[in-house]
Design a protein around this motif. Structure first.
Motif, PDB file in Angstrom:
ATOM      1  N   ILE A 392       0.555  -1.142   0.054  1.00  0.00           N
ATOM      2  CA  ILE A 392      -0.009   0.253  -0.009  1.00  0.00           C
ATOM      3  C   ILE A 392       0.943   1.451  -0.389  1.00  0.00           C
ATOM      4  CG2 ILE A 392      -1.769   1.217   1.004  1.00  0.00           C
ATOM      5  CD1 ILE A 392      -3.005  -0.670   2.432  1.00  0.00           C
ATOM      6  N   LEU A 393       0.212   2.369  -0.752  1.00  0.00           N
ATOM      7  CA  LEU A 393       1.095   3.735  -1.271  1.00  0.00           C
ATOM      8  C   LEU A 393       0.387   4.601  -0.350  1.00  0.00           C
ATOM      9  CD1 LEU A 393       3.003   1.273  -3.160  1.00  0.00           C
ATOM     10  CD2 LEU A 393       3.858   3.670  -3.471  1.00  0.00           C
ATOM     11  N   PHE A 394       0.611   5.540   0.574  1.00  0.00           N
ATOM     12  CA  PHE A 394       0.030   6.912   0.170  1.00  0.00           C
ATOM     13  C   PHE A 394       0.467   7.637  -0.342  1.00  0.00           C
ATOM     14  CE2 PHE A 394      -1.501  10.710   2.415  1.00  0.00           C
ATOM     15  CZ  PHE A 394      -2.717  10.595   2.359  1.00  0.00           C
ATOM     16  N   ASN A 395      -0.192   9.084  -1.352  1.00  0.00           N
ATOM     17  CA  ASN A 395       0.199   9.632  -1.998  1.00  0.00           C
ATOM     18  C   ASN A 395       2.029   9.826  -2.335  1.00  0.00           C
ATOM     19  OD1 ASN A 395      -1.379  11.488  -1.144  1.00  0.00           O
ATOM     20  ND2 ASN A 395      -0.889  12.419   0.437  1.00  0.00           N
ATOM     21  N   GLY A 396       2.012   8.601  -3.088  1.00  0.00           N
ATOM     22  CA  GLY A 396       3.106   7.736  -3.498  1.00  0.00           C
ATOM     23  C   GLY A 396       4.399   7.795  -2.671  1.00  0.00           C
ATOM     24  N   ASP A 397       4.186   7.249  -1.866  1.00  0.00           N
ATOM     25  CA  ASP A 397       5.324   6.689  -0.373  1.00  0.00           C
ATOM     26  C   ASP A 397       4.852   5.175   0.181  1.00  0.00           C
ATOM     27  OD1 ASP A 397       6.751   8.769  -0.657  1.00  0.00           O
ATOM     28  OD2 ASP A 397       5.587   9.921   0.619  1.00  0.00           O
ATOM     29  N   GLU A 398       5.980   4.546   0.257  1.00  0.00           N
ATOM     30  CA  GLU A 398       5.250   3.306   0.586  1.00  0.00           C
ATOM     31  C   GLU A 398       5.150   3.100   2.051  1.00  0.00           C
ATOM     32  OE1 GLU A 398       5.771  -1.368  -0.411  1.00  0.00           O
ATOM     33  OE2 GLU A 398       6.115   0.385  -1.539  1.00  0.00           O
ATOM     34  N   CYS A 399       4.067   1.954   2.739  1.00  0.00           N
ATOM     35  CA  CYS A 399       3.468   2.219   4.409  1.00  0.00           C
ATOM     36  C   CYS A 399       3.972   0.433   4.443  1.00  0.00           C
ATOM     37  CB  CYS A 399       1.921   2.414   4.147  1.00  0.00           C
ATOM     38  SG  CYS A 399       1.273   3.691   3.373  1.00  0.00           S
ATOM     39  N   VAL A 400       4.504   1.198   5.431  1.00  0.00           N
ATOM     40  CA  VAL A 400       5.433  -0.472   6.121  1.00  0.00           C
ATOM     41  C   VAL A 400       4.358  -0.764   6.590  1.00  0.00           C
ATOM     42  CG1 VAL A 400       6.496  -0.328   8.125  1.00  0.00           C
ATOM     43  CG2 VAL A 400       7.109   1.364   7.190  1.00  0.00           C
ATOM     44  N   MET A 401       3.593  -2.522   6.544  1.00  0.00           N
ATOM     45  CA  MET A 401       3.267  -3.469   6.398  1.00  0.00           C
ATOM     46  C   MET A 401       3.646  -4.306   8.106  1.00  0.00           C
ATOM     47  SD  MET A 401       0.830  -3.366   3.400  1.00  0.00           S
ATOM     48  CE  MET A 401       0.425  -4.754   3.864  1.00  0.00           C
ATOM     49  N   PRO A 402       2.521  -4.599   8.616  1.00  0.00           N
ATOM     50  CA  PRO A 402       3.420  -5.715   9.358  1.00  0.00           C
ATOM     51  C   PRO A 402       3.660  -7.332   9.005  1.00  0.00           C
ATOM     52  CG  PRO A 402       0.518  -5.409   9.373  1.00  0.00           C
ATOM     53  CD  PRO A 402       0.724  -5.016   8.336  1.00  0.00           C
ATOM     54  N   SER A 403       4.573  -8.020   9.381  1.00  0.00           N
ATOM     55  CA  SER A 403       5.147  -8.904   9.245  1.00  0.00           C
ATOM     56  C   SER A 403       3.843 -10.269   8.823  1.00  0.00           C
ATOM     57  CB  SER A 403       6.335  -9.283  10.334  1.00  0.00           C
ATOM     58  OG  SER A 403       6.284 -10.592   9.947  1.00  0.00           O
ATOM     59  N   PRO A 404       4.272 -10.677   7.192  1.00  0.00           N
ATOM     60  CA  PRO A 404       3.166 -11.677   6.940  1.00  0.00           C
ATOM     61  C   PRO A 404       2.691 -13.223   7.815  1.00  0.00           C
ATOM     62  CG  PRO A 404       4.856 -12.084   5.586  1.00  0.00           C
ATOM     63  CD  PRO A 404       5.526 -11.122   6.706  1.00  0.00           C
ATOM     64  N   VAL A 405       4.388 -13.346   9.204  1.00  0.00           N
ATOM     65  CA  VAL A 405       3.892 -14.180   9.862  1.00  0.00           C
ATOM     66  C   VAL A 405       3.125 -13.601  11.192  1.00  0.00           C
ATOM     67  CG1 VAL A 405       6.113 -13.636  12.150  1.00  0.00           C
ATOM     68  CG2 VAL A 405       5.135 -15.852  11.451  1.00  0.00           C
ATOM     69  N   ASP A 406       2.228 -12.792  11.381  1.00  0.00           N
ATOM     70  CA  ASP A 406       1.692 -11.486  12.118  1.00  0.00           C
ATOM     71  C   ASP A 406       0.166 -11.479  11.781  1.00  0.00           C
ATOM     72  OD1 ASP A 406       3.735 -11.580  14.527  1.00  0.00           O
ATOM     73  OD2 ASP A 406       3.963  -9.617  13.697  1.00  0.00           O
ATOM     74  N   TYR A 407       0.109 -12.149  10.417  1.00  0.00           N
ATOM     75  CA  TYR A 407      -1.646 -11.753  10.055  1.00  0.00           C
ATOM     76  C   TYR A 407      -2.591 -12.496  10.586  1.00  0.00           C
ATOM     77  CZ  TYR A 407       0.986  -9.420   5.297  1.00  0.00           C
ATOM     78  OH  TYR A 407       1.170  -8.197   4.685  1.00  0.00           O
ATOM     79  N   PRO A 408      -3.803 -12.010  10.909  1.00  0.00           N
ATOM     80  CA  PRO A 408      -5.254 -12.815  10.551  1.00  0.00           C
ATOM     81  C   PRO A 408      -4.542 -14.185  10.538  1.00  0.00           C
ATOM     82  CG  PRO A 408      -5.727 -10.432  10.434  1.00  0.00           C
ATOM     83  CD  PRO A 408      -4.309 -10.538   9.952  1.00  0.00           C
ATOM     84  N   ARG A 409      -5.542 -15.858  11.253  1.00  0.00           N
ATOM     85  CA  ARG A 409      -4.992 -16.335  10.676  1.00  0.00           C
ATOM     86  C   ARG A 409      -6.847 -17.164  10.509  1.00  0.00           C
ATOM     87  NH1 ARG A 409      -1.265 -15.732  14.204  1.00  0.00           N
ATOM     88  NH2 ARG A 409      -2.506 -17.107  15.907  1.00  0.00           N
ATOM     89  N   LEU A 410      -7.444 -17.804  10.052  1.00  0.00           N
ATOM     90  CA  LEU A 410      -8.567 -18.246  10.343  1.00  0.00           C
ATOM     91  C   LEU A 410      -8.574 -19.011  11.153  1.00  0.00           C
ATOM     92  CD1 LEU A 410      -8.713 -19.836   6.500  1.00  0.00           C
ATOM     93  CD2 LEU A 410      -9.897 -18.329   6.869  1.00  0.00           C
ATOM     94  N   PRO A 411     -10.462 -19.447  11.276  1.00  0.00           N
ATOM     95  CA  PRO A 411      -9.271 -20.088  13.373  1.00  0.00           C
ATOM     96  C   PRO A 411      -9.641 -21.831  12.485  1.00  0.00           C
ATOM     97  CG  PRO A 411     -11.752 -18.764  12.921  1.00  0.00           C
ATOM     98  CD  PRO A 411     -10.722 -19.201  11.423  1.00  0.00           C
ATOM     99  N   ASN A 412      -9.946 -22.220  11.896  1.00  0.00           N
ATOM    100  CA  ASN A 412      -9.511 -23.867  11.504  1.00  0.00           C
ATOM    101  C   ASN A 412      -7.689 -23.893  11.627  1.00  0.00           C
ATOM    102  OD1 ASN A 412     -10.403 -22.167   9.682  1.00  0.00           O
ATOM    103  ND2 ASN A 412     -10.665 -24.205   8.301  1.00  0.00           N
ATOM    104  N   SER A 413      -6.789 -23.263  10.608  1.00  0.00           N
ATOM    105  CA  SER A 413      -5.910 -23.169  11.348  1.00  0.00           C
ATOM    106  C   SER A 413      -4.705 -22.823  12.788  1.00  0.00           C
ATOM    107  CB  SER A 413      -4.929 -21.980  10.408  1.00  0.00           C
ATOM    108  OG  SER A 413      -5.214 -19.983  10.205  1.00  0.00           O
ATOM    109  N   ALA A 414      -5.612 -21.598  13.449  1.00  0.00           N
ATOM    110  CA  ALA A 414      -5.282 -22.403  14.601  1.00  0.00           C
ATOM    111  C   ALA A 414      -5.932 -23.738  15.117  1.00  0.00           C
ATOM    112  CB  ALA A 414      -6.113 -21.132  15.094  1.00  0.00           C
ATOM    113  N   SER A 415      -6.525 -23.279  14.733  1.00  0.00           N
ATOM    114  CA  SER A 415      -7.210 -25.844  15.147  1.00  0.00           C
ATOM    115  C   SER A 415      -6.402 -26.451  15.099  1.00  0.00           C
ATOM    116  CB  SER A 415      -8.418 -25.655  15.000  1.00  0.00           C
ATOM    117  OG  SER A 415      -8.551 -25.614  13.751  1.00  0.00           O
TER     118      SER A 415
END
Length: 435
Positions: A392-415
């Motif tokens: 994602i870029l805002f006004n042409g500048d790159e925005c800092v993304m969270p680490s992929p390992v922290d992305y929201p996970r599906l409940p079954n993946s957690a189970s």
């Protein structure tokens, strides 16, 4: 182990998602640049008429207030006698013309030119002038992405008066670097409703390119994530835009009038609300609803900068499902296909007179939209963070993304993870009993 995985993912993300635009080349807008064009319209010894045009040929980067400030260095002892559509910031020392009836407009070897303001008298205007140096991107507005002005040039009494193209251009906008001008084919002008064409005596062009690292040493925005199937919000990474809290203000507190007072012709340093990420702009991506044939996303952009309104803002989003957008609510949207084959990037911006200005930090300092996307069943999935943006870029500048390992996970993946953990524990206990 998890800490090591986080570190590995973070390093991988940095290596593979840092935008090359931070170094002057942007694969999302490979032909994007600013063009400074000089047309020599008339030339005789000691008298020259030049038209200068600044054209923003970038898909999503624009020039906002206080606007461009164009400067260069004259090779000879050139003076500007008169200007239309712009003016210099200083006249300089014109004592060599003390005996003249009128003094030149500017006698500096390195003049700085600024656009005239809206409402300038018509006899001082030229076409495409007088917007205070503001240039839109070509995605948002194909009319107001050009500025122009004219100059009547002369020379000092001891100079031969031949026209020589200046050098060392600077457009006066943070992040841009300009090259020297090169000769190109003369510009042609249409007259008499296109029935007759004239052309400039000579034309030169100088190119300016943008670098995010040259514009700012630290990022200017960050992204947080959430989803209807995940109970927590994944926040912006800590210290995304810096860690210093000495110049931030608490939420709901307005900076003193002394802090707010500044020169309207200068870029103002942000004074942000105190947060863990310390970014002026916070983007939130929320996976809102899952339908049978569609899915819906909500995007919110929040201004945490107490010193600035962002006019004509835009967002650039990279996601594979942007190749099949059904509807965008309350924002303008345009797909970006710089390579024709791929359609996974789009630019979003506000509706005129509705939400095209992102107001400074406060209750009204946010804009939001919802996007309805058609599902491509061969590729669609909520697993492994597929539903979240790649960039994602805002006004042409790159925005800092969270680490992929922290992305929201599906409940079954957690189970599933829990079941695997339980199974491993059971096996270990069984082996211990055998021993």
């Amino acid at each position: 182990m998890r800490a090591m995985l986080k570190l590995l993912f973070a390093v991988t993300t940095i290596l593979f998602t840092i935008s090359p635009s931070t170094h002057g080349y942007d694969p999302l807008d490979p032909y994007g640049k600013m063009i400074i064009k000089w047309d020599l319209l008339h030339s005789s010894p000691g008298h020259h008429t030049v038209q200068v045009k600044i054209e923003n040929k970038q898909e999503y980067r624009h020039v906002e207030k206080p606007g461009w400030k164009l400067s260069w260095h004259w090779v000879n002892k050139t003076v500007i006698w008169d200007m239309r559509g712009a003016e210099t910031t200083e006249q300089g020392n014109c004592s060599a013309f003390a005996s003249s009836e009128t003094l030149p407009h500017c006698c500096l070897r390195r003049p700085t030119i600024v656009d005239l303001l809206p409402g300038t008298p018509f006899n001082m205007q030229v076409s495409n002038c007088c917007r205070g140096g503001v240039l839109t991107s070509i995605s948002q507005d194909r009319i107001n992405h050009v500025s122009a002005f004219q100059m009547a040039l002369g020379s000092f009494p001891d100079d031969p008066g031949e026209f020589t193209m200046p050098y060392d251009f600077d457009i006066g906008v943070p992040g841009y670097t300009c090259g020297n001008a090169t000769s190109v084919d003369p510009t042609k002008y249409s007259t008499d409703k296109g029935r007759h064409k004239t052309q400039a005596l000579a034309t030169w062009e100088a190119e300016c390119v943008y670098s995010q690292t040259k514009s700012s040493q630290s990022p200017k925005c960050c992204v947080s994530l959430s989803a209807f199937y995940y109970q927590n919000i994944v926040p912006c990474p800590t210290c995304s835009c810096g860690c210093s809290s000495s110049h931030c203000v608490k939420s709901g507190v307005v900076p003193s009038l002394l802090e707010q007072k500044h020169d309207p012709n200068e870029v103002v340093s942000p004074v942000v609300q105190c947060t863990k990420h310390m970014c002026p702009i916070h983007i939130h991506w929320h996976v809102k609803v899952n339908y049978k044939k569609y899915w819906r996303v909500k995007i919110t952009a929040t201004n945490l900068n107490t010193m600035k309104n962002y006019s004509d803002w835009n967002l650039v989003v990279l996601h594979p499902n942007l190749n099949d957008v059904t509807q965008v609510f309350s924002f303008n949207y345009k797909p970006m296909t710089p390579y024709n084959k791929y359609n996974d990037t789009g630019v979003f911006w506000g509706l005129k007179f509705y939400n095209d200005v992102l107001l400074q930090a406060g209750e009204t300092g946010n804009v939001q939209t919802e996007i309805l996307l058609n599902k491509d069943m061969e590729n669609f999935s909520f697993k492994n963070g597929w539903g979240f943006p790649r960039r994602i870029l805002f006004n042409g500048d790159e925005c800092v993304m969270p680490s992929p390992v922290d992305y929201p996970r599906l409940p079954n993946s957690a189970s599933y993870s829990s079941r695997v953990s339980s199974f491993v524990t059971f096996v270990l206990c069984f082996l211990l009993l055998l021993v």
